[in-house]
Design an enzyme around this catalytic site. Structure first.
Site, PDB file in Angstrom:
ATOM      1  N   LYS A  11     -17.209 -60.770 -28.310  1.00  0.00           N
ATOM      2  CA  LYS A  11     -16.136 -60.952 -29.301  1.00  0.00           C
ATOM      3  C   LYS A  11     -16.069 -62.417 -29.788  1.00  0.00           C
ATOM      4  O   LYS A  11     -16.663 -63.318 -29.184  1.00  0.00           O
ATOM      5  CB  LYS A  11     -14.813 -60.511 -28.668  1.00  0.00           C
ATOM      6  CG  LYS A  11     -14.774 -59.009 -28.342  1.00  0.00           C
ATOM      7  CD  LYS A  11     -13.401 -58.596 -27.807  1.00  0.00           C
ATOM      8  CE  LYS A  11     -13.340 -57.104 -27.547  1.00  0.00           C
ATOM      9  NZ  LYS A  11     -11.975 -56.687 -27.102  1.00  0.00           N
ATOM     10  N   TYR A  51     -11.396 -50.127 -34.872  1.00  0.00           N
ATOM     11  CA  TYR A  51     -10.293 -49.932 -33.928  1.00  0.00           C
ATOM     12  C   TYR A  51      -9.277 -48.896 -34.400  1.00  0.00           C
ATOM     13  O   TYR A  51      -8.153 -48.873 -33.906  1.00  0.00           O
ATOM     14  CB  TYR A  51      -9.620 -51.276 -33.634  1.00  0.00           C
ATOM     15  CG  TYR A  51     -10.426 -52.126 -32.664  1.00  0.00           C
ATOM     16  CD1 TYR A  51     -10.524 -51.781 -31.310  1.00  0.00           C
ATOM     17  CD2 TYR A  51     -11.091 -53.269 -33.088  1.00  0.00           C
ATOM     18  CE1 TYR A  51     -11.260 -52.546 -30.421  1.00  0.00           C
ATOM     19  CE2 TYR A  51     -11.832 -54.045 -32.207  1.00  0.00           C
ATOM     20  CZ  TYR A  51     -11.911 -53.671 -30.867  1.00  0.00           C
ATOM     21  OH  TYR A  51     -12.638 -54.428 -29.980  1.00  0.00           O
ATOM     22  N   ASN A 114     -10.514 -61.196 -25.276  1.00  0.00           N
ATOM     23  CA  ASN A 114     -11.011 -60.933 -23.921  1.00  0.00           C
ATOM     24  C   ASN A 114     -12.536 -60.823 -23.845  1.00  0.00           C
ATOM     25  O   ASN A 114     -13.077 -60.072 -23.042  1.00  0.00           O
ATOM     26  CB  ASN A 114     -10.313 -59.712 -23.320  1.00  0.00           C
ATOM     27  CG  ASN A 114     -10.540 -58.449 -24.131  1.00  0.00           C
ATOM     28  OD1 ASN A 114     -11.217 -58.476 -25.147  1.00  0.00           O
ATOM     29  ND2 ASN A 114      -9.977 -57.346 -23.672  1.00  0.00           N
ATOM     30  N   HIS A 117     -16.399 -56.261 -25.505  1.00  0.00           N
ATOM     31  CA  HIS A 117     -16.035 -54.848 -25.611  1.00  0.00           C
ATOM     32  C   HIS A 117     -17.005 -54.013 -24.790  1.00  0.00           C
ATOM     33  O   HIS A 117     -18.181 -54.360 -24.671  1.00  0.00           O
ATOM     34  CB  HIS A 117     -16.123 -54.422 -27.088  1.00  0.00           C
ATOM     35  CG  HIS A 117     -15.975 -52.939 -27.300  1.00  0.00           C
ATOM     36  ND1 HIS A 117     -14.748 -52.330 -27.392  1.00  0.00           N
ATOM     37  CD2 HIS A 117     -16.901 -51.946 -27.402  1.00  0.00           C
ATOM     38  CE1 HIS A 117     -14.920 -51.024 -27.566  1.00  0.00           C
ATOM     39  NE2 HIS A 117     -16.219 -50.765 -27.571  1.00  0.00           N
ATOM     40  N   GLU A 128     -19.707 -45.733 -31.600  1.00  0.00           N
ATOM     41  CA  GLU A 128     -19.620 -47.184 -31.806  1.00  0.00           C
ATOM     42  C   GLU A 128     -20.994 -47.800 -32.072  1.00  0.00           C
ATOM     43  O   GLU A 128     -21.128 -48.709 -32.907  1.00  0.00           O
ATOM     44  CB  GLU A 128     -18.942 -47.832 -30.595  1.00  0.00           C
ATOM     45  CG  GLU A 128     -17.472 -47.422 -30.496  1.00  0.00           C
ATOM     46  CD  GLU A 128     -16.805 -47.802 -29.175  1.00  0.00           C
ATOM     47  OE1 GLU A 128     -15.600 -47.543 -29.053  1.00  0.00           O
ATOM     48  OE2 GLU A 128     -17.483 -48.340 -28.268  1.00  0.00           O
TER      49      GLU A 128
HETATM   50  N1  UDP Z   1      -5.693 -55.417 -26.790  1.00  0.00           N
HETATM   51  C1  UDP Z   1      -4.661 -56.286 -27.108  1.00  0.00           C
HETATM   52  N2  UDP Z   1      -3.449 -56.104 -26.485  1.00  0.00           N
HETATM   53  C2  UDP Z   1      -3.227 -55.102 -25.585  1.00  0.00           C
HETATM   54  C3  UDP Z   1      -4.279 -54.226 -25.282  1.00  0.00           C
HETATM   55  C4  UDP Z   1      -5.504 -54.407 -25.902  1.00  0.00           C
HETATM   56  O1  UDP Z   1      -4.828 -57.194 -27.911  1.00  0.00           O
HETATM   57  O2  UDP Z   1      -2.099 -54.993 -25.067  1.00  0.00           O
HETATM   58  C5  UDP Z   1      -7.007 -55.586 -27.454  1.00  0.00           C
HETATM   59  C6  UDP Z   1      -8.082 -56.161 -26.522  1.00  0.00           C
HETATM   60  O3  UDP Z   1      -8.948 -57.016 -27.276  1.00  0.00           O
HETATM   61  C7  UDP Z   1      -8.799 -54.896 -26.077  1.00  0.00           C
HETATM   62  C8  UDP Z   1      -8.768 -54.071 -27.361  1.00  0.00           C
HETATM   63  O4  UDP Z   1      -7.485 -54.328 -27.908  1.00  0.00           O
HETATM   64  O5  UDP Z   1     -10.100 -55.154 -25.608  1.00  0.00           O
HETATM   65  C9  UDP Z   1      -8.934 -52.574 -27.190  1.00  0.00           C
HETATM   66  O6  UDP Z   1      -7.971 -52.116 -26.247  1.00  0.00           O
HETATM   67  P1  UDP Z   1      -8.374 -51.096 -25.092  1.00  0.00           P
HETATM   68  O7  UDP Z   1      -7.103 -50.611 -24.473  1.00  0.00           O
HETATM   69  O8  UDP Z   1      -9.329 -50.069 -25.636  1.00  0.00           O
HETATM   70  O9  UDP Z   1      -9.098 -52.054 -24.024  1.00  0.00           O
HETATM   71  P2  UDP Z   1     -10.630 -52.137 -23.571  1.00  0.00           P
HETATM   72  O10 UDP Z   1     -11.218 -50.747 -23.651  1.00  0.00           O
HETATM   73  O11 UDP Z   1     -11.312 -53.100 -24.523  1.00  0.00           O
HETATM   74  O12 UDP Z   1     -10.581 -52.680 -22.175  1.00  0.00           O
HETATM   75 MG    MG Z   2     -11.231 -49.405 -25.200  1.00  0.00          MG
END
Ligand code: UDP
Ligand code: MG
Length: 139
Positions: A11, A51, A114, A117, A128
């Site tokens: 990212k 997203y 974070n 992905h 994806e």
């Molecule tokens: N994210 C965020 N706030 C939250 C949860 C998720 O900004 O409270 C963002 C973060 O970058 C995350 C992405 O949205 O990686 C997708 O969320 P998901 O729950 O799918 O998490 P992941 O699968 O990436 O662990």
């Molecule tokens: Mg996810």
């Protein structure tokens, strides 16, 4: 049977901080083979599409701003049990909860920025991967 393909992208926070080399090394050292990779940037519209599954979530708008704010490195990876094992390698969404030694534990700045992905299912890995690589069907 679990599939052997997953999709990832480094990212904008991690690319911008110069951590992409270290992250790619961790991925390869963990046994994942990179079978497609590019260096690119999402437009706001493409970030919204990627997203879309989160469009009702409160963080969606900020997330789309952030994900279109800088360069990213999408990749398709191959390994046994790829989806599940890669999710273990990256760690929990919130870096404060990410296990010691995971990519997010080492490199993530925040729950939003974070670092990386990882697809959450074989089906989503296919969807994806196809979003970035038009020749995904050959895999
Ligand atoms: N994210 C965020 N706030 C939250 C949860 C998720 O900004 O409270 C963002 C973060 O970058 C995350 C992405 O949205 O990686 C997708 O969320 P998901 O729950 O799918 O998490 P992941 O699968 O990436 O662990
Ligand atoms: Mg996810």
């Amino acid at each position: 049977m679990a599939g052997n393909i997953t999709f990832t992208m480094i990212k904008p926070d991690a690319v911008g901080a110069g951590n992409s080399g270290a992250i790619i090394k961790m991925i390869e050292d963990s046994g994942f083979k990179i079978i497609a990779m590019k260096y690119t940037r999402l437009s706001r519209k493409r970030a919204e599409q990627f997203y879309m599954v989160h469009k009702e979530r409160p963080f969606y708008n900020d997330l789309c701003d952030y994900m279109s704010s800088g360069n990213i490195i999408p990749m398709i990876l191959e390994n046994n049990n790829a989806v599940e094992d890669f999710r273990k390698l990256i760690g929990a969404t919130n870096p404060q909860d990410a296990a010691e030694g995971t990519i997010r534990n080492l490199f993530a700045e925040s729950i939003e920025a974070n670092a990386i992905h990882g697809s959450d299912s074989d089906e989503n890995a296919g969807i994806e991967g196809s979003f970035f690589f038009s020749d995904m069907e050959r895999f």
